[in-house]
Structures are given as C-alpha cells and as structure tokens.
Write an enzyme that holds these catalytic residues in place. Structure first.
Site, PDB file in Angstrom:
ATOM      1  N   LYS A   1       4.781  -5.037  -8.926  1.00 13.86           N
ATOM      2  CA  LYS A   1       4.021  -4.740 -10.133  1.00 13.86           C
ATOM      3  C   LYS A   1       3.034  -3.603  -9.893  1.00 13.86           C
ATOM      4  CE  LYS A   1       0.499  -6.959 -12.991  1.00 13.86           C
ATOM      5  NZ  LYS A   1      -0.198  -8.231 -13.226  1.00 13.86           N
TER       6      LYS A   1
ATOM      7  N   HIS B   1      -2.137  -0.584  10.881  1.00 11.59           N
ATOM      8  CA  HIS B   1      -2.657   0.654  10.282  1.00 11.59           C
ATOM      9  C   HIS B   1      -3.421   1.524  11.276  1.00 11.59           C
ATOM     10  CE1 HIS B   1      -1.424  -1.397   6.803  1.00 11.59           C
ATOM     11  NE2 HIS B   1      -2.560  -1.964   6.465  1.00 11.59           N
TER      12      HIS B   1
END
Ligand SMILES: *[C@@H]1O[C@H](CO)[C@@H](O)[C@H](O)[C@H]1NC(C)=O
Ligand SMILES: *[C@@H]1O[C@H](CO)[C@@H](O)[C@H](O)[C@H]1NC(C)=O
Ligand SMILES: *[C@@H]1O[C@H](CO)[C@@H](O)[C@H](O)[C@H]1NC(C)=O
Ligand SMILES: *[C@@H]1O[C@H](CO)[C@@H](O)[C@H](O)[C@H]1NC(C)=O
Length: 792
Positions: free
Chosen positions: A40, A268
C-alpha cells in the site's frame, strides 16, 4: 477479460500490432502480499513508476497482485491501495488519469495459496502471451510477506511458475533475513534449493535511498579529489547515523525479537559502511566487481568487543511490551532501542579510523546522514573574522551524505568548500541555493557545495527499477548477508542483552545518550545514570552527592562508586601537587586488586595536571609471579596506568619478586632489596601516600587474618602466605604502613558491606582483621567507601 487486454493496450498506446510483434518482450510482475501495508505504502507506487518509465521503451507488462485472501476481499483491498497511485509532478492531470487507467487494466488480483493456484497463474501467463504473440522476457516475484512464508512460496514458484528457458526469473525478498547468523544460514540454504543466486534480490531499502544509491557514483566521479584523501591519513572519523523519533508501539512483538542492532545496524548502517569503505572497482557499474569488493571489505572488519558498544532503551518501552505481549509488571525487557557502535577496519586504507554507527527510537529528531570528518592541520594566525570566508583552510572539512529528514528535510550531498568542488551528474542533482540561512553540523550552508536531487524518488521505486535492470549491486547477496550477520553475531550472542541505559525520550534525553571514544573504547559521556534520571524529575540529586563523615574516628568519604573514584583521584592529585611543590617529589605506594583499576583509569583520563614527572610509583604488595603474568600487581599497574602517563621509568619501582630467575626465595633477599631502595629514595622511609584496599576477610596489603606475620617488628618488607593462589606474596609490614604520612583505604562494592560493618565497630585486632591495625603513628588515615559497601 484480462486476456485480450495487452494487445488492446498496444492499440490504445498507438503502437500498431506489427510493432507489438517486434516488441522487446513481456515482463510479468507478481506482487505477493499485494493487500499488505508495504504494498500500500510503497510497492504499488514503485511498480506504477516502473511502468511509466519502461513502457515507452517497448516492453509490455502485466501485474498480478496476489495474496491468500479470496477473490472478492482481495480485490477490494488491493484496488483500495491502487486508488492512491500518483504520477510524477510534471505529468498533467488528464494524462495521469489515462496512465493510471492503463496500469489498472494491466493489473489483476488473484488468490495464490495452493500449488494449483501457481500452476494456473503460469498457464494464464503462457496463454496470454501466446495469444498476443509476445516474447516472454522475464518474471518478477516480489515477496512482501513474512519470512516464515518464504519456503512454501519458493517451492511453488520453482515447481510450477518458472518462466520458459530464455526468460529470466527474479525473486525479490524483504528483510528480516534471519535473526542471527545461524537462522540466516538456514533461510539461505532453504532458498538455495529453489533459486539460483542470480535469481535472488534481497532488498535493503536503504540502498535505494537517493543519497545512499549515489555514494559509489559520487566516489567514482570524484576520484581525482577523493583518491588522495579517502584514507586514514586524512579522515579523522566517520559517523553513520539514523535517528528516529517514533516508538515501536503496536510493533513490539516484532521489535522485542529484534532490537535496534538487528533492525537497523546489521543491515542499513552496515551496507552504508561498506559503500563508504570498499575499494572502488574500476567500473562501478559492474555488479560483480562491486559485490566482490564489498565482500573483501567485510573481511577486514575488526571484531566487536564489549567496549565497542553502548546500548539504551526508551523508558516507555517496557510498558509497551507488557501491554502488547501480555507480560506481568515484573517483566523487564533488555531489548535495546538505541545503540552506538564503534567499528574499525583492519586494512591499510582505514586502520585506526573510527567509524561510529548509531541509531535509536524516540530520539530528539528524525534524520539520517553520513558525516566524514577530515583532519585539519592548518593553524590560522589571524583572527577568525579575517579567515577568507569559505575556502579558509581553518574551517572544518567535511563531506556529508545527507540521507533524509532532519533540518534539510531532503536528501543531499554536501562538501566543505575548503575540500573540493565535487562533480555531480547533470540533470539528476542540482545545487541547493535557496536556503542560505540554514546551518548544518555547525556551519552555514554557504560553507558547503550543496546538492539535492532534482526530483525526489522513493527508495522502493529506485530499487524496483534496479531489479528490472538486473543491477544486483543494489541488493544483498547471500554471501554479503552472511558476512554481515557474521560481523554482528558476536555482539548479539554476548552483549546485546546487557542492561541498557534507560532514556526518557525526545528532547528530554539531553546528553544522556552522548557517547565518547577514548582509547578505542566507547562509553557514555555521563557516567552516573542514577543521578541523571533523578535530575529529570526536577529534583536536585542530593542523595547522590559525596558525603563526608567519620569511620573508625577518621575521615570518611562516600558516594556512588564512579563519583567516589573521581573524588579520590582529585584528592590524590591535590596531595601530589602540593607535595611536589614542597619537597620536589611525590612517593606513592599502591596496592593490587580490582578497585584501583577504575582509579588508574580516572587518573589517566582526567588528570592532565598530575605531576607524573616527579612522582615515584611503589607497590604495597605483590604476588610471587613474573611481572608479565596477568596476576602481577605491577603488570596491572603498568597496563592501566604507567603505560598511559609520562612517569620516568626510573621512578617506577616494581617489587623484586623475581630474582636470579626464581620467584620469592628467601635467600635472594628481595624484601631487603626493596626496603633498601625505599630507604635510599623516600625521606625517612615515610611514604607521602599509601593506598590500600580491603578484602572481604579483612585483609589489607598482603597481610592476612589468622597470621601474626608482618603485624609487628622492624622489618619493612616481608614475605607472607595468602589463603588463595598464588599463595606467596611480598608485602609492606603493618608497622611500616603505619609510618606513612597518609594512608587511604579504598573500599567498593556490595561484597564488602559485611566486612565494612564489622570493621566499623572493631577495635585494634589486626590478627583477626589486619585492616583494623592500620593506624598511622603520626600520619593520617582516610576511608573512601562507596555506598554499596557502606550501605549494602
Ligand atoms: C525445483 O524445480 C525443479 C523443476 O520442476 C525440480 O526438479 C526440483 O526438484 C525443484 N527443487 C526443489 C527443491 O523442490
Ligand atoms: C495501534 O493499534 C491500535 C489498535 O489496533 C490502533 O487503534 C492505533 O491507531 C495503533 N497505533 C499506531 C501508532 O499505529
Ligand atoms: C561497466 O560495466 C557495465 C556493466 O557490466 C557495462 O555495461 C559498461 O560498459 C562498463 N563500462 C566500462 C567503461 O567498461
Ligand atoms: C624525618 O624524621 C625526622 C625525625 O623524626 C624529622 O625531624 C624530619 O622532619 C623528617 N623528615 C621529613 C622529610 O619528613
């Protein structure tokens, strides 16, 4: 209905059918988890962007959103997400509406659960392509599903949904990729049975952030300037930072299992570290070379130690956990929500350069950046105002990869003007000129060459485009993944569950989470958390201040251990300075044991004014072991103090326990030798300061209970027997200790509470408790006892 769509769209777009036959081929994209949150928020938009970018290049596409929900529910949810698709800003609204419409018509929902569902998807793709006479180029399967579902989906794809020979298969996986080295290995092994390595694209979305994606190209395009300075001779330190303001509410069931190291640092920040430190291949667009160089850099990471990390946890975390995981009030999680980690690399380029990786939740601001701070060797004689503004060599030199948010609120790359003017790609990055008031890292923006992207691209859109183009260097290969887990595994196994420092959150954190690097170790700058936490409530932490009173009719100084040590170190320095100024030298005799180590550290780090040149260091007692034995008191003194301060070597006086190549033999007369040395150098053989400890059994120096050895007589230095190994000791005798001008006793830790209580009431009973015999004849005694020892 879906079947005849592609060809009709080809008409719709004004491409004639004959050209469709010469089409560069067809790509099917299957989004698993099409109704979910990530889909979404980012993935559908990324796929739409892919369609916009690539359809004009002659490729055709179909998009298959899939989930386990039935057709009706799945469609409803998925089309709900698709309503929000947006076009780039430069696309006019009516054209945008048309493009969206096309995209929707190429998109279907299907339920994918069973083997048969996958087989039917495969048949459908083949049938449509045959009917439309289109060549199949490849298939993308995007796994936006929890990792436990990977195995089954992978099996179905392998057995029923592989494209025919000649077309590629790309499967895209989302983290978490395991929880530690072992689970990551398992997951990798499992996937390996279904997919070839080149088919797997593991997403670390950070690698799609515009600034991160530009680190290698930047290094490449600015080789001329960076090559000479991108190394330990010029780089002072590097900070890799991802700060967040959000908490983990509603996500604790995930977070409690992961914590900040697994969630952010292992992936990350480690990936960013690699992009910064790897050797640049000649061609940075060559995926294989980039990946190979990255792996080489992993191999040169220095192993983490306990002293490489500081950990924190925001205060409300425990209540979130208790609430969401239905734990009782006595449940205390140790999962860290904040970490600061010091990383070193063992290679010629980076040896000795500190890389600081840090991330946390509920911090004061949301920001991500890399800051490379260069050494500055210039000294400018003229007053600051005359420094020739921007190019002055006296200003700090830094290169900043600003990843996002923060004050700049945009990705950016900034280079101090006194470093070099960077080369940036035309068309995709532009100079930032419209924020002259902005200050970053202590400097006006005008001190930097500053660049921002021309258009903001979402990380997922960037990565989806890279998947499509097969740019594997933007993804985490299996070897890369396992190397990253391998690096963090030691920390995760050993230390990640130590009690983290609790922080209140947001601005209130103040300096609580600031940390510093000293001698290759990180520690919080503020040592006394109790005091800080109390101060937070606006009260003066009176009860934590040093208290002075009496113990055994003598001066007592008491505080929490760290403060006590600070106080003691300051007192020793004071005495040393005044003694040196009066008599020219300061003679101090130190005991062994663990308590003085903290004191030595304090002296080394905080007492630059200490008159070491005029200080003589003696030992109160010694174990009969060689000086380089880990048990040696002198060895410890050397390691923790002498090595770090400028005390002349002829002022250092180890006890002669090792003579004629043997340990503590009477006839070698070690004690007499030491006593003579003292007699020759120390006026009246009276030490300016003797520092003692206290054993839980009441022993001090190496004078043990239930023995009369060394309690009386004229001998200054003697041999004794300890009840614990190594048994043989050399020590000052009690009368000799009592000859000192000052005797200070340091006692710390809960374990000493009982003996402190006993000794506080005992009379002069040295045979029972040798410490009770310490009573300087003309000097003074003082007790430094921490709260734990004093109050239990
Ligand atoms: C993958 O598919 C091939 C072809 O259908 C099959 O031979 C192989 O056994 C499958 N691998 C696994 C691990 O199921
Ligand atoms: C957390 O979940 C509750 C209940 O599902 C919801 O009402 C609330 O909005 C959620 N909060 C956040 C921050 O997502
Ligand atoms: C660099 O590598 C890419 C990908 O392999 C290739 O397309 C390109 O031609 C190479 N460039 C040079 C200068 O060799
Ligand atoms: C040494 O002892 C003598 C006699 O006790 C005393 O007069 C003298 O001041 C002492 N010297 C020092 C340096 O303490």
């Amino acid at each position: 209905m879906f079947r005849r769509m592609i060809l009709s769209l080809v008409f719709f777009l004004g491409i004639v059918p004959s050209m469709a036959r010469e089409s560069r081929g067809h790509i099917s994209v299957v989004l698993l988890g099409a109704t979910g949150d990530l889909a979404k928020k980012y993935l559908w938009q990324g796929l739409f962007q892919l369609y916009l970018d690539e359809v004009s290049n002659g490729h055709t596409f179909t998009f298959h959103g899939a989930a386990t929900a039935d057709l009706e529910k799945g469609r409803r949810l998925m089309y709900g997400h698709l309503k929000n698709l947006a076009c780039p800003l430069d696309v006019p609204p009516d054209r945008c509406a048309m493009l969206k419409d096309q995209f929707l018509r190429l998109t279907e929902y299907r339920q994918l659960k069973t083997e048969e569902d996958y087989a039917s998807l495969n048949r459908e793709i083949r049938t449509v392509l045959d009917q439309e006479d289109l060549e199949e180029v490849g298939r993308i399967f995007y796994f936006s599903v929890p990792p436990f579902a990977y195995g089954e989906i992978a099996r179905h794809i392998n057995s029923s949904c592989r494209p025919p020979t000649g077309a590629w298969l790309r499967v895209v996986l989302e983290k978490p990729f395991g929880q530690d080295l072992q689970s990551a290995q398992q997951l990798a092994e499992e996937l390996k049975t279904f997919f070839k390595e080149e088919e797997v694209y593991r997403v670390d979305h950070y690698l799609g952030k515009q600034t991160v994606a530009h680190i290698l190209p930047f290094r490449d395009q600015n080789r001329k300037h960076l090559d000479p300075i991108w190394n330990r001779h010029h780089v002072e330190r590097v900070e890799i930072v991802l700060k967040e303001t959000v908490d983990v509410k509603n996500r604790t069931s995930f977070y409690e299992e992961y914590g900040v190291i697994r969630d952010v640092l292992q992936n990350h920040l480690t990936e960013v570290l690699m992009l910064l430190t790897m050797e640049l291949p000649a061609n940075v667009s060559n995926s294989e070379d980039v990946l190979r160089h990255k792996l080489q850099t992993f191999a040169s990471l220095q192993g983490l130690e306990r002293s490489s990390i500081v950990l924190g946890q925001y205060e409300a975390y425990n209540s979130h956990v208790r609430e969401e995981l239905q734990k009782g009030q006595d449940y205390f999680s140790r999962t860290p929500t904040f970490a600061g980690v010091l990383v070193h690399l063992d290679n010629l380029r980076w040896e000795g350069v500190p890389f600081i990786l840090t991330s946390g939740k509920v911090l004061d601001e949301r920001v991500g950046y890399v800051r490379v701070l260069f050494k500055n060797r210039a000294y400018c004689t003229q007053h600051e105002t005359t420094w020739d503004a921007k190019e002055s060599q006296c200003k700090p030199k830094q290169l900043i990869f600003y990843i996002g948010h923060g004050e700049l609120n945009s990705p950016a790359i900034l280079v101090s003007r006194n470093l070099f003017k960077p080369t940036m790609p035309q068309g995709t990055w532009k100079e930032l000129l419209d924020r002259p008031q902005l200050r970053l890292f202590g400097h006006s923006i005008s001190d930097y060459y500053a660049y921002v992207p021309v258009a903001d691209l979402d990380a997922y859109a960037v990565l989806i485009s890279h998947i499509y183009h097969g740019k594997k260097e933007s993804f985490v290969t299996t070897e890369n993944l396992l190397a990253a887990w391998g690096f963090w595994n030691r920390l995760l196994t050993n230390w990640v569950n130590e009690v983290p420092r609790v922080y209140p959150g947001g601005q209130e954190n103040g300096h609580l989470l600031d940390f510093e690097i000293i001698g290759g170790e990180v520690s919080f700058v503020m040592k006394e958390t109790l005091e800080v936490m109390d101060a937070k409530n606006g009260q003066t932490p009176d009860q934590y201040k040093t208290i002075q009173s009496r113990f055994r009719q003598s001066r007592l100084i008491t505080a929490w251990s760290e403060e006590l040590i600070a106080h003691l170190a300051a007192d020793i320095e004071k005495v040393a300075i005044s003694t040196v100024s009066r008599s020219g030298s300061f003679h101090v005799a130190l005991s062994g044991g663990s308590s003085p180590l903290a004191l030595f550290k304090q002296l080394v780090l905080h007492h630059y004014g200490f008159p070491w040149r005029h200080t003589h260091l003696w030992l109160v007692d010694e174990r009969c072991v060689p000086l380089d034995d880990p048990e040696s008191n002198f060895g410890n003194l050397y390691e923790h103090l002498i090595r770090h301060v400028r005390v002349p070597y002829f002022n250092v006086h180890p006890m002669p326990v090792h003579l004629n190549r043997r340990l503590c033999v009477e006839e070698d007369k070690g004690p007499e030798l030491y006593a003579n040395e003292i007699g020759a150098l120390v006026a009246n053989a009276s030490f300016d300061l003797v520092l003692l400890g206290l054993g839980a059994d009441g022993h001090t120096a190496s004078l043990f209970p239930h023995s009369s050895v060394g309690l009386e007589g004229n001998q200054e230095v003697i041999f004794t027997e300890s009840p614990v190994k190594p048994h043989q000791r050399m020590t000052f005798a009690l009368p000799f200790i009592n000859k000192a001008r000052r005797v200070w006793v340091l006692v710390m830790g809960k374990g000493k509470h009982d003996i402190v209580t006993v000794v506080s009431r005992a009379g002069n009973e040295p045979k029972k408790w040798p410490i009770s015999g310490v009573n300087p004849t003309s000097g003074q005694i003082a007790w430094y006892v921490d709260y734990e020892a004093l109050l239990g």
